[in-house]
Design an enzyme around this catalytic site. Structure first.
Site, PDB file in Angstrom:
ATOM      1  CB  THR A 117      79.864  11.517  35.580  1.00 54.16           C
ATOM      2  OG1 THR A 117      79.228  11.002  36.083  1.00 54.16           O
ATOM      3  CG2 THR A 117      79.432  11.385  33.131  1.00 54.16           C
ATOM      4  CE1 TYR A 141      75.721  14.091  33.608  1.00 54.68           C
ATOM      5  CE2 TYR A 141      75.764  11.583  34.793  1.00 54.68           C
ATOM      6  CZ  TYR A 141      76.840  13.032  35.097  1.00 54.68           C
ATOM      7  OH  TYR A 141      77.177  13.573  35.409  1.00 54.68           O
TER       8      TYR A 141
END
Length: 326
Positions: A117, A141
């Site tokens: 990401t 995350y």
């Protein structure tokens, strides 16, 4: 090629499975269906319902197939949830991923494409963010993905790998074979599409006090079909060169949340209501990709880099789900 693909019942994993199958490759999907939906698993793919840390089951699958590579998509992706339950994210996104990689390595499956990401960059100080930019995760995350990246980077002698850092993925398959299915979606264009077809009354803008032109956060949106094409091209690159690398996946320009809503309002005749809410925990201000590396190294060019086409494909998918009573 023959590919072992985790998370193939999810949004991006299912699209990449379709792209591989459309290109004539074989795919075997692993998904525990905790976040995915079996409806998205392509009928021509092999499928095993199991967790990525089920070493016995995965060993059996690898032994019975001659896989060329692993594509690893399975993971939790909700930023706010990760802030509330960080251990859950480190367990699933890092510890279980590492166990999966080790299972593959023990069974001589050493080529890996890892779904990471751009949130790893955090609040980048650059106008556009390249792969050498400092990593500054703003939430668990992002940190969970970085830890998994670091495992691969520290084990270059064991694996050949490509790490793909996604910017904001949106849109749906043109043939309506796959798209986002989520009862608690936090993705801007997914939520916007639900408002457009009447599933929601309005869309929330989380913060209008950022240091941007209109005060709302800025993101680089990439159509999921272009992202899927990247995976096929990157896989070919990896198997041909056996060269580990990291690539950003975006278009290289950003839109603010308000710009996205205004664009949708032009398409759909000003029917979208929105309200301003507080910033969400873990959100970042601006993130736009420097795409020069992937454009120079990989035989890929975007085909759907148009905000209107991203929005309309997402809305068409939402209408399809509505017809199917999803």
């Amino acid at each position: 090629m023959n590919i072992l693909l985790t998370g193939g019942a999810g949004y991006i994993g299912s699209h990449v499975a379709l792209a591989l199958l459309d290109s004539g490759h074989k795919v075997h999907i692993i998904d525990n269906l905790s976040r995915g939906n079996e409806m998205l698993v392509p009928s021509s793919a092999g499928f095993t319902c199991c967790d990525i840390d089920d070493s016995n089951k995965i060993t059996e699958i690898i032994i019975n197939n001659n896989f060329d590579a692993l594509m690893h998509f399975a993971g939790f992706i909700q930023v706010e949830e990760s802030v509330d339950f960080p251990d859950k994210y480190f367990s699933n996104n890092t510890d279980k991923a590492i166990k999966l990689f080790e299972t593959c390595q023990k069974n001589n499956l050493k080529n890996i494409i890892f779904s990471s990401t751009a949130a790893a960059y955090g609040n980048s100080k650059k106008q556009i963010t390249d792969e050498e930019s400092k990593l500054d995760p703003q939430n668990p995350y992002a940190e969970s993905k970085i830890r998994t990246e670091n495992y691969l980077l520290q084990n270059k002698d064991k694996f050949n790998f490509i790490i793909l850092r996604y910017f904001n993925v949106a849109g749906a398959d043109q043939q309506l074979r796959s798209g986002q299915i989520s009862s608690k979606s936090t993705h801007l264009i997914k939520v916007l599409s639900e408002v457009i077809i009447g599933k929601r009354n309005c869309i929330e803008i989380f913060g209008n006090d950022y240091n941007t032109n209109d005060g709302t956060a800025i993101r680089d949106f990439i159509h999921v079909t272009d992202l899927s094409d990247i995976h096929v091209k990157v896989l070919e690159f990896l198997l041909e060169n056996l060269e580990s690398n990291i690539f950003n996946c975006g278009y290289g320009y950003g839109y603010s949340v308000l710009e996205v809503i205004n664009t949708a309002n032009k398409i759909y005749n000003g029917t979208i209501n929105f309200k301003i809410s507080q910033r969400r925990k873990g959100d970042i201000e601006k993130l736009v990709s420097d795409t020069s590396k992937i454009l120079n190294r990989i035989n890929w060019k975007p085909k759907f880099n148009n905000l209107e086409s991203i929005i309309t494909s997402s809305v068409e998918w939402e209408k399809y789900l509505n017809e199917k009573n999803f």
